[in-house]
Design a protein around this motif. Structure first.
Motif, PDB file in Angstrom:
ATOM      1  N   PRO A   1      67.708 100.526  46.704  1.00  0.00           N
ATOM      2  CA  PRO A   1      67.608  99.127  47.122  1.00  0.00           C
ATOM      3  C   PRO A   1      68.817  98.590  47.887  1.00  0.00           C
ATOM      4  CG  PRO A   1      66.821  99.366  44.880  1.00  0.00           C
ATOM      5  CD  PRO A   1      67.488 100.668  45.261  1.00  0.00           C
TER       6      PRO A   1
ATOM      7  N   GLY B   1      75.135  95.255  37.560  1.00  0.00           N
ATOM      8  CA  GLY B   1      74.184  95.106  38.649  1.00  0.00           C
ATOM      9  C   GLY B   1      74.832  94.764  39.978  1.00  0.00           C
ATOM     10  N   ILE B   2      73.995  94.713  41.017  1.00  0.00           N
ATOM     11  CA  ILE B   2      74.476  94.446  42.379  1.00  0.00           C
ATOM     12  C   ILE B   2      73.261  94.130  43.239  1.00  0.00           C
ATOM     13  CG2 ILE B   2      74.380  96.934  42.921  1.00  0.00           C
ATOM     14  CD1 ILE B   2      76.936  94.548  44.484  1.00  0.00           C
ATOM     15  N   ILE B   3      73.510  93.343  44.262  1.00  0.00           N
ATOM     16  CA  ILE B   3      72.441  92.996  45.197  1.00  0.00           C
ATOM     17  C   ILE B   3      72.915  93.360  46.608  1.00  0.00           C
ATOM     18  CG2 ILE B   3      73.216  90.574  45.300  1.00  0.00           C
ATOM     19  CD1 ILE B   3      69.587  91.247  45.082  1.00  0.00           C
TER      20      ILE B   3
ATOM     21  N   TYR C   1      64.740  99.465  40.890  1.00  0.00           N
ATOM     22  CA  TYR C   1      65.368  98.156  41.095  1.00  0.00           C
ATOM     23  C   TYR C   1      66.228  97.739  39.906  1.00  0.00           C
ATOM     24  CZ  TYR C   1      62.000  98.074  44.912  1.00  0.00           C
ATOM     25  OH  TYR C   1      61.285  98.396  46.029  1.00  0.00           O
ATOM     26  N   SER C   2      66.630  98.710  39.069  1.00  0.00           N
ATOM     27  CA  SER C   2      67.300  98.360  37.809  1.00  0.00           C
ATOM     28  C   SER C   2      68.592  97.574  38.008  1.00  0.00           C
ATOM     29  CB  SER C   2      67.580  99.624  36.990  1.00  0.00           C
ATOM     30  OG  SER C   2      68.349 100.536  37.752  1.00  0.00           O
ATOM     31  N   ARG C   3      69.343  97.865  39.101  1.00  0.00           N
ATOM     32  CA  ARG C   3      70.622  97.155  39.306  1.00  0.00           C
ATOM     33  C   ARG C   3      70.397  95.687  39.667  1.00  0.00           C
ATOM     34  NH1 ARG C   3      71.080 101.340  37.227  1.00  0.00           N
ATOM     35  NH2 ARG C   3      72.487 103.039  37.806  1.00  0.00           N
ATOM     36  N   GLN C   4      69.230  95.371  40.203  1.00  0.00           N
ATOM     37  CA  GLN C   4      68.907  93.964  40.483  1.00  0.00           C
ATOM     38  C   GLN C   4      68.326  93.291  39.237  1.00  0.00           C
ATOM     39  OE1 GLN C   4      68.028  94.848  45.202  1.00  0.00           O
ATOM     40  NE2 GLN C   4      66.326  94.097  44.023  1.00  0.00           N
TER      41      GLN C   4
ATOM     42  N   CYS D   1      78.664  98.558  39.091  1.00  0.00           N
ATOM     43  CA  CYS D   1      77.285  98.240  39.442  1.00  0.00           C
ATOM     44  C   CYS D   1      76.289  98.725  38.386  1.00  0.00           C
ATOM     45  CB  CYS D   1      76.932  98.819  40.806  1.00  0.00           C
ATOM     46  SG  CYS D   1      78.042  98.233  42.090  1.00  0.00           S
TER      47      CYS D   1
ATOM     48  N   LEU E   1      63.009 101.379  37.280  1.00  0.00           N
ATOM     49  CA  LEU E   1      64.140 102.287  37.474  1.00  0.00           C
ATOM     50  C   LEU E   1      64.813 102.034  38.828  1.00  0.00           C
ATOM     51  CD1 LEU E   1      65.707 104.801  36.466  1.00  0.00           C
ATOM     52  CD2 LEU E   1      64.040 106.193  37.719  1.00  0.00           C
TER      53      LEU E   1
END
Lengths: 82, 249, 249, 82
Positions: B70, B191-193, C10-13, B187, C8
């Motif tokens: 992503p 998390g991170i975007i 998109y888990s960091r978002q 991250c 999985l």
């Protein structure tokens, strides 16, 4: 009055963007941390992180730096991911 | 001399006074090391290759995971489990044949730094942990190689430029004195975007291009992005006289 | 519901409180129109598709030229003379199979806006001329569609967000009252450098994701990047009561 | 004193990042433009562009906006490319 601002992840941790403090009795950045730490366990933990960064009027300083009425004191965390 | 084809292709850069034909030539002759080809290293390497930087060394020991996709915009589902540096090098080489790309499929250590740093004009720190950040900082101070640092987690990012050729330039250790309680936030944990990475890596690539084209680059300046409030803050910092890494120079 | 695979990937978002599983679902259900797939539209569309936005409409009537390549990072030499929207849609569809991409191989006009705007949640203005900017602003005001504006030339960039659902939100016309002497400066006349576009488009993509995930997005705020000094400035603006476009609402 | 700052392409056009002006005789943004325009043909042309944007203390304002001692007045161009 001293204007205290928080940035980045600290805002979510403290649920606070900024606040003002009476300046008498506060002579250093460390004094501000000490006073705010009394608010709650969450504030205590967040502000006493050894890696917390601080700035007075946009100059980065260490915790022993003096503060006076009219100063803007900023706190923010180091960011290390990538 | 630039070829006619290069003059056409890079015309939007060459027409700027601060770049010009001499700047474009300087980019073509430049060698840049990018440490980490994750969320920051992906866009940084893309924009530097696109701009016409002649040689990129890209180093990363990690393999691509689905959770990288992503935000790590060079990679697709079918690259999962490939080495990041090798995959990025392959894609960049295909897209930007003017640029020589060398993949280093290992996270840099001091020995690799001693080998590569003397060859390069500038290093981008796009790594994802503070130990690597301290290591590359020390190596750049030692080799007097400029270091363009970027970092991001959550909605937040930071960028600073270190120029060891400038005796007044603070280093990474001046900013973040090593402590036993180094932050474990990264991250994976908070998390991170993706767009935060585009903004920070964009600033790193911009500083790199300015440095290579002989424009002024700002040192002793911590740039901080607070993405939720959409605000950039700028803080001044000073070289610490007693810094164990750069203080005794 | 998100699939296990999506959780999985998109888990960091998803792990971020401000996004979460509901935010990721909102991204999947979102429809976004990107007007212009040049220097800004390239990274903006990449980062939105990567983040899991479900449907992207990307509109551009131009064909790819060699001088676009140093900054329009989806395109390669062998795409020269292809339509930008079609080429970008093809590459994005291949890289991000979760996202439905529809190419509109024409610069939007009022008629196309009347067709597409009722279908989308938000529009990104990534166009390259002020006439198109006025047109899309007017159409978004009319359809009450949020508009995330980005612009860049030389070393400079600007970003602002317009939300016609908010009665206090200023519009593009409030900021830049149309004059007979509209600026003729663009990337063909004063040049451009890629990383500026990454930073501005990154801010556009960030605002878009915040808006779609129900986070606060800042209106009435002109963000200006001065890349040579590496400084962001933020200026407050007000809705103009007498604005011919949004004033009478 | 009024602090006048220029941003973006204006800096190159004027070869100037910022300057200070005595505040007496200057009551609006337009007065500042008029005074600075007398410096040269280049200043005259750059500052009298109909699309020039201006801000006082980070609030965007039109040219009739009042100015006073201590204000920061910023000038910058619209950016329309992409």
């Amino acid at each position: 009055m001293i204007n205290v601002v928080f940035f980045a992840a600290l805002r979510e941790q403290l649920d606070c963007d900024s606040l003002t403090l009476e300046s008498h009795e506060l002579s250093t950045v460390a004094d501000i941390i000490k006073q705010l730490s009394a608010r709650s366990e969450q504030w205590q933990q967040t502000l006493n992180n050894a890696s917390l960064l601080s700035a007075v009027n946009h100059d980065m300083v260490d915790k022993s730096h003096p503060v006076k009425a009219g100063d803007e004191v900023a706190f923010f965390p180091p960011v290390t991911g990538g | 001399m630039l070829t006619t084809q290069e003059q056409l292709k890079y015309s939007r850069q060459i027409m700027m006074k601060k770049i010009g034909e001499s700047g474009q030539l300087a980019l073509r002759n430049a060698k840049v090391l990018i440490l980490g080809v994750g969320g920051l290293g992906n866009p940084a390497s893309l924009y530097l290759a696109a701009a016409g930087v002649g040689t990129l060394y890209i180093a990363d020991g990690d393999t691509i995971e689905p959770s990288n996709l992503p935000r790590q915009i060079l990679f697709s589902e079918n690259n999962v489990e490939e080495n990041k540096a090798e995959c990025a090098a392959e894609k960049l080489s295909e897209q930007y044949p003017d640029t020589i790309i060398e993949a280093i499929d290992d996270m840099l250590d001091e020995e690799l730094c001693d080998y590569y740093l003397p060859m390069v004009d500038v290093v981008l720190d796009c790594s994802d942990n503070i130990q690597t950040r301290y290591m590359i900082n020390q190596a750049c101070i030692q080799h007097k190689t400029p270091l363009i640092v970027g970092a991001a987690t959550g909605f937040d990012g930071q960028q600073l430029t270190i120029d060891p050729r400038d005796e007044h330039s603070a280093c990474y250790q001046c900013l973040f004195p090593a402590s036993e309680k180094a932050p474990a936030n990264n991250c994976q944990t908070i998390g991170i975007i993706g767009p935060i990475l585009a903004m920070i890596a964009g600033m790193q690539a911009l500083q790199t291009i300015k440095l290579l084209t002989n424009n002024k680059v700002q040192v002793n300046q911590l740039n901080m992005l607070d993405g939720l409030s959409n605000q950039w803050q700028q803080f001044s910092m000073k070289k610490q006289a007693n810094c164990p890494v750069c203080g005794s120079r």
